[in-house]
Design a protein around this motif. Structure first.
Motif, mmCIF file in Angstrom:
data_model
loop_
_atom_site.group_PDB
_atom_site.id
_atom_site.type_symbol
_atom_site.label_atom_id
_atom_site.label_comp_id
_atom_site.label_asym_id
_atom_site.label_seq_id
_atom_site.Cartn_x
_atom_site.Cartn_y
_atom_site.Cartn_z
ATOM 1 N N ARG A 80 20.862 45.330 -53.647
ATOM 2 C CA ARG A 80 21.367 43.998 -53.341
ATOM 3 C C ARG A 80 21.667 43.676 -52.163
ATOM 4 O O ARG A 80 21.284 42.539 -51.640
ATOM 5 C CB ARG A 80 22.424 43.867 -54.355
ATOM 6 C CG ARG A 80 22.169 43.962 -55.819
ATOM 7 C CD ARG A 80 23.382 43.747 -56.572
ATOM 8 N NE ARG A 80 24.124 42.528 -56.260
ATOM 9 C CZ ARG A 80 23.989 41.432 -56.944
ATOM 10 N NH1 ARG A 80 22.920 41.476 -57.770
ATOM 11 N NH2 ARG A 80 24.476 40.296 -56.482
ATOM 12 N N ASP A 81 22.276 44.549 -51.295
ATOM 13 C CA ASP A 81 22.857 44.239 -50.140
ATOM 14 C C ASP A 81 22.200 44.965 -48.781
ATOM 15 O O ASP A 81 22.707 44.855 -47.629
ATOM 16 C CB ASP A 81 24.266 44.437 -50.142
ATOM 17 C CG ASP A 81 24.948 43.442 -50.912
ATOM 18 O OD1 ASP A 81 24.793 42.395 -50.989
ATOM 19 O OD2 ASP A 81 26.139 43.788 -51.698
ATOM 20 N N THR A 93 18.111 41.510 -56.152
ATOM 21 C CA THR A 93 19.348 41.049 -56.842
ATOM 22 C C THR A 93 19.158 41.171 -58.507
ATOM 23 O O THR A 93 20.033 40.694 -58.779
ATOM 24 C CB THR A 93 19.877 39.925 -56.394
ATOM 25 O OG1 THR A 93 18.855 38.808 -56.404
ATOM 26 C CG2 THR A 93 20.140 40.149 -54.752
ATOM 27 N N LYS A 96 22.632 43.784 -61.795
ATOM 28 C CA LYS A 96 23.974 42.897 -61.473
ATOM 29 C C LYS A 96 24.987 43.799 -61.455
ATOM 30 O O LYS A 96 25.301 44.664 -62.161
ATOM 31 C CB LYS A 96 24.061 41.798 -62.475
ATOM 32 C CG LYS A 96 23.040 40.829 -62.591
ATOM 33 C CD LYS A 96 23.002 39.987 -61.549
ATOM 34 C CE LYS A 96 21.978 38.647 -61.705
ATOM 35 N NZ LYS A 96 20.684 39.083 -61.091
ATOM 36 N N CYS A 107 23.912 46.691 -64.115
ATOM 37 C CA CYS A 107 22.981 47.116 -63.167
ATOM 38 C C CYS A 107 21.696 48.140 -63.663
ATOM 39 O O CYS A 107 21.542 48.960 -62.726
ATOM 40 C CB CYS A 107 23.848 47.680 -62.077
ATOM 41 S SG CYS A 107 24.644 49.282 -62.800
ATOM 42 N N ASP B 35 24.034 36.448 -56.164
ATOM 43 C CA ASP B 35 22.749 36.897 -55.454
ATOM 44 C C ASP B 35 22.274 36.158 -54.123
ATOM 45 O O ASP B 35 21.369 36.579 -53.647
ATOM 46 C CB ASP B 35 21.443 36.771 -56.594
ATOM 47 C CG ASP B 35 21.895 37.441 -57.873
ATOM 48 O OD1 ASP B 35 22.771 38.391 -58.190
ATOM 49 O OD2 ASP B 35 21.502 36.970 -59.070
#
Lengths: 213, 706
Positions: A80-81, A93, A96, A107, B35
């Motif tokens: 995600r990051d 993304t 979750k 996730c 997101d």
């Protein structure tokens, strides 16, 4: 740049690394905990001193990403990051962050064909494995039968839990292609939907199962 | 006058249509606030009070600010002020990674003088308890007293009486997408991606806070991961995200953690009520005397309904709120109703038993106070009783044999819904044939996006997927209300409908001379425009719109009261099975008959009813915020110890979206109301011992069985 840091960059791994034998498979994934924190690293984390990062390769949705990670980063946070070494965000993304501690299944991704909570796996431990996220399930515009069935049966409302459920359902059907109603409930018991779409999720899994057979 | 027409003429209204956001949601393409990743974006994190009650004496951000990667740190409370619950905001940071932000928060030094706290409602009412609110005495709001009829005369007429105390716990919303925002400044223009039920409300709140004109604040919510009443403004966290972003000169994403979500992001207040009620020998509910209270933490508004649904001519009620050192209540899915309904339906069953009447018959005898609702409710009784097999219930509660005992019960609910004026919408037809519907509502998972497309497509003779629906953004400036109170569809649909009608009329005006027909004779269906009197006069949609050339048809709509209806009735029946050795309650089946006015999308309506029942089931059997007297903290602020329903708890659910009218209404809330009462009554029918306290957990069953 200090001598030590230079050295770290060359080997792409810190002397103060969290893991012993990282990337060599020496840490048995099946034995928990796989993480050994030495005193110096723990102290660094406490004081906020910069923690060294490691360059690793991850195979996600049949694509290889070279990413720089802190040893403490989970697979979920990298998806995600995280950034690749060219500075591009992975921006995957779909998975979750909902509970961040293995309680909700939001996730869920597939790792070597098995459903895994990405928040409970360190990115370092995902090296050398085949990772499939919800973004990797469709074949171009052709949705996976589980995805089609979720839409058809409205097995989603707000949709925040949906990627986790879709991957969990897909993984479950991989293992049990023709499940009973009770088996579906047990197979998806690791995921939570607060909108309460469960009845239609069960229907969707049944429909997908028929399509996949 | 606009109308939804007759069922036989509807191509789309009332049918099952897959939601338009489905593909994005099953592929992970749907971008929620959580997101959103902006270039150069930082991550915000809030330091929260570890204690329930304290005076903050000092905050030192210097160590946090010095941590490499930290770009901004701000205090959120002034020294000298009190924190009044665990989790209250103290300071915040923004850093280049989420982990560094969390590290930085640990480096913030803060001092506080702890104060006595109280987290138990009964203790809070005692003399000498720590005072939580300056505006309340003894931690209690001024009681609201209501009296109708003659309560003493009522009891004098009663042949039977019941006295009981019912209790329901604090429930938390558990939105899977936590509350949060991404804030980005461009000079004095603020853009905020928000996980909100109200883009316009959030815009107004932020504009006021930062003293900006509304048009310099833009709020975007393309998809959002659940709100259930708790997401109506930016909150402290939204304002904090914007403050951090301004200070750091970079976009900031600030999402609450799961623990924060339980502690600070709202909850359904508790309810405790003592009630005395009477009924006449011939089965009339004649007197109701109730005194009760609930806690909304430091917040007010811990109200609940009562009397409820059933007409009782003589009643007296006294209700108040009690403050404790816990996070504030917020609206939660039918505020006040599930609490009140659980108590009222339990009470109705207790009265019926004293009268030796079938609980369903007793309810039939005591009509709903509203005539329309009563007519529908009576029909719902019949439908639901048939579907559950009401005749199978134990004539004598608890008379089943064996370790596992089954029982059947019922409950009722009512809700306003219906919507109101105040939505602006625009339907645009382009020369290419493309159609856009734009309004400032937001899809919080209910499926309004799809409903808008269905309404426009029905009107223009197209398919729902032909319509581009633009919602969840304040930028077009077409305002709509927040999505709460089951008001969305009733507020939005009439305006969309009349906008589509107006756009169609205008297009017909263009086309009529070309097909040599009267505009009033034209119809749109099956991707064509044709003359009703002569079907040979027909032109494909895209050819027709092609004549617009450089022109675009873009029409607004008007809210039309006659297109919607409020005040709906719902009835539910539950069958449970109880393991008398373990105390486990397994719900076997729930039949939910819900007055839906006119169903627009039957598929997503059934999803709404299913989901509402599931949330009601959680309320009945699983969910409870547990506060620890010894520490002032919540013991279960996670998803493991705070139990929400999972797959294993899900019974067979028969959701009957009951078409009662040709007018639309919202049903996000009403079907969650009757569930807990129905389950509680089913539990009693199974074991013959009444549990008057939610959630009905195994320990309570085992204690009750002795």
């Amino acid at each position: 740049m200090s001598k030590e840091k230079e050295q770290n960059q060359e080997t792409a791994i810190s002397r103060r690394s969290f893991l012993k034998g990282v990337g060599t498979g020496a840490v048995a994934a099946s034995v928990a905990p796989t993480v050994f924190i030495d005193a110096e690293t723990a102290a660094a984390a406490q004081t906020g001193e910069e923690i060294n990062r490691a360059k690793i390769k991850l195979n996600i949705n049949a694509q290889t990403y070279e990413v720089e990670v802190e040893p403490r980063m989970t697979l979920l946070s990298v998806l995600r990051d995280g950034f690749d070494t060219s500075g591009n965000r992975l921006d995957l993304t779909g998975a979750k962050p909902i509970c961040e501690r293995g309680e909700c299944g939001g996730c869920t991704v597939q790792v070597d064909g098995k459903a895994v909570y990405a928040c409970m796996m360190l990115a370092l431990d995902a090296q050398g494995k085949q990772i499939t996220t919800v973004e990797g399930l469709a074949n171009g515009d052709n949705l996976h039968p589980v995805q089609e069935a979720f839409i058809q049966h409205d097995a989603l409302m707000c949709g925040f839990c949906t990627p986790g459920f879709v991957v969990a359902a897909k993984s479950f059907l991989d293992q049990n292609p023709s499940p009973s109603h009770e088996e579906i409930k047990e197979g998806l018991a690791g995921n939570i939907c607060r909108c309460g779409t469960y009845p239609f999720i069960f229907e969707a899994v049944k429909t997908a199962s028929r399509k996949l057979l | 006058m606009a109308s939804w027409g007759e069922a036989k003429d509807s191509r789309l209204i009332g049918k099952r249509v897959s939601r338009l956001s489905g593909t994005d949601k099953v592929t992970g393409k749907a971008k929620y606030t959580f997101d959103i990743n902006r270039p150069g974006m930082l991550y915000g994190y809030i330091l929260r009070s570890p204690v329930a009650h304290a005076t903050i004496t000092g905050i030192d951000l210097s160590e946090a600010e010095a941590l490499p990667g930290v770009k901004a740190a701000i205090p959120l409370i002034e020294p000298g002020k009190r924190v009044r619950f665990e989790g209250q905001e103290i300071a915040a940071v923004a850093a280049i990674t989420p982990d560094i932000a969390e590290d930085a928060v640990r480096l913030i030094q803060f001092d506080y003088d702890e104060l006595d706290y109280v987290v138990d409602v009964e203790s809070a009412k005692e003399e000498g308890a720590p005072q939580i609110r300056d505006d309340w005495k003894s931690n209690q709001s001024e009681p609201r007293v209501d009296e109708r009829g003659d309560i003493e005369a009522g009891f004098a007429e009663a042949a039977v009486e019941v006295e009981a105390t019912y209790h329901a716990p604090v429930q938390t919303h558990v939105c899977l997408e936590t509350h949060g925002h991404v804030a980005e400044w461009d000079q004095d223009n603020l853009t905020v991606w928000a996980s909100t039920q109200a883009v316009f409300g959030t815009r107004q709140n932020l504009a006021r806070h930062f003293e900006l004109p509304e048009n310099q604040v833009r709020v975007i919510t393309e998809h959002m991961g659940g709100g259930f009443g708790s997401k109506f403004g930016p909150g402290v966290e939204g304002v904090t995200a914007a403050k951090l972003a301004r200070k750091a000169g970079a976009p900031v994403k600030l999402m609450l953690t799961r623990k924060d979500e339980h502690l600070v992001a709202g909850n359904r207040p508790s309810m405790t009520q003592q009630v005395r009620a009477g009924a006449t020998q011939d089965g009339r509910f004649i007197a109701y005397d109730m005194s009760g209270y609930g806690t909304g933490g430091i917040g007010s508004g811990a109200g609940f309904t009562g009397p409820y649904v059933y007409h009782v001519p003589n009643h007296r009620t006294k209700k108040s709120a009690v403050a404790i050192n816990a996070g504030s209540a917020r609206a939660m899915r039918a505020p006040g109703h599930p609490q009140g309904a659980f108590a009222m339906d339990s009470l109705m069953d207790e009265l019926a038993e004293r009268l030796n009447l079938d609980p369903l018959e007793f309810r039939r005898l005591n009509s709903d106070s509203d005539a329309r609702r009563n007519r529908i409710r009576q029909a719902e009784y019949t439908l639901g009783a048939q579907e559950i097999g009401w005749h199978r219930r134990n004539r004598v509660p608890g008379s089943g044999t064996g370790v596992k005992k089954r029982g059947i019960g019922m409950g009722c609910g009512l809700w306003g819904g219906g919507g109101g004026a105040g939505t602006q919408a625009r339907v645009t037809i382009h020369a290419s044939g493309a159609v856009e519907a734009v309004t400032g509502t937001q899809d919080i998972g209910t499926g309004i996006r799809t409903v808008i497309a269905m309404i426009v497509a029905e009107e223009l003779g197209l398919r729902p997927q032909d319509i581009t629906v633009k919602i969840g953004d304040t930028e077009p400036g077409l305002a709509s209300r927040g999505s709460g109170g089951s008001q969305t569809i009733g507020s939005v649909a009439p305006v969309i409908k009349t906008a589509a009608m107006a756009a169609k009329r205008k297009l017909f005006g263009h086309i009529a001379p070309l097909v040599e027909a009267d505009p009033g004779d034209l119809r749109a269906a099956g991707d064509k425009i044709y003359a009703q009197s002569d079907l040979r006069l027909s032109i494909p949609w895209k050819e027709a719109t092609g004549y617009l050339g450089m022109e675009t048809i873009s029409e607004g709509g008007e809210w039309d009261e006659n297109l919607r209806i409020g005040d709906v009735a719902g009835v539910q029946f539950a069958e449970v099975e109880i393991d008398t050795e373990t105390g486990l309650v397994q719900v076997i089946k729930i039949v939910a008959v819900q007055d839906c006015g006119l169903v627009v999308n039957r598929l997503t309506t059934e999803s709404q009813i299913n989901g509402a029942v599931v949330m009601g089931l959680g309320y009945a059997l699983l969910e409870e915020r547990i506060m620890d007297d010894q520490t002032g903290k919540m013991i279960n602020p996670n998803l493991e110890d705070y139990k929400v329903p999972g797959t294993m708890e899900i019974p067979e659910i028969v959701s009957i979206a009951y078409d009662t009218d040709r007018k639309i209404t919202g049903i996000g809330e009403p079907p969650t109301i009757p569930t807990a009462g129905a389950i509680a009554n089913a539990v009693y029918n199974a074991i013959g011992v009444r549990i008057r306290e939610l959630p009905i957990t195994p320990d309570k069953i085992l204690n009750a069985l002795g």
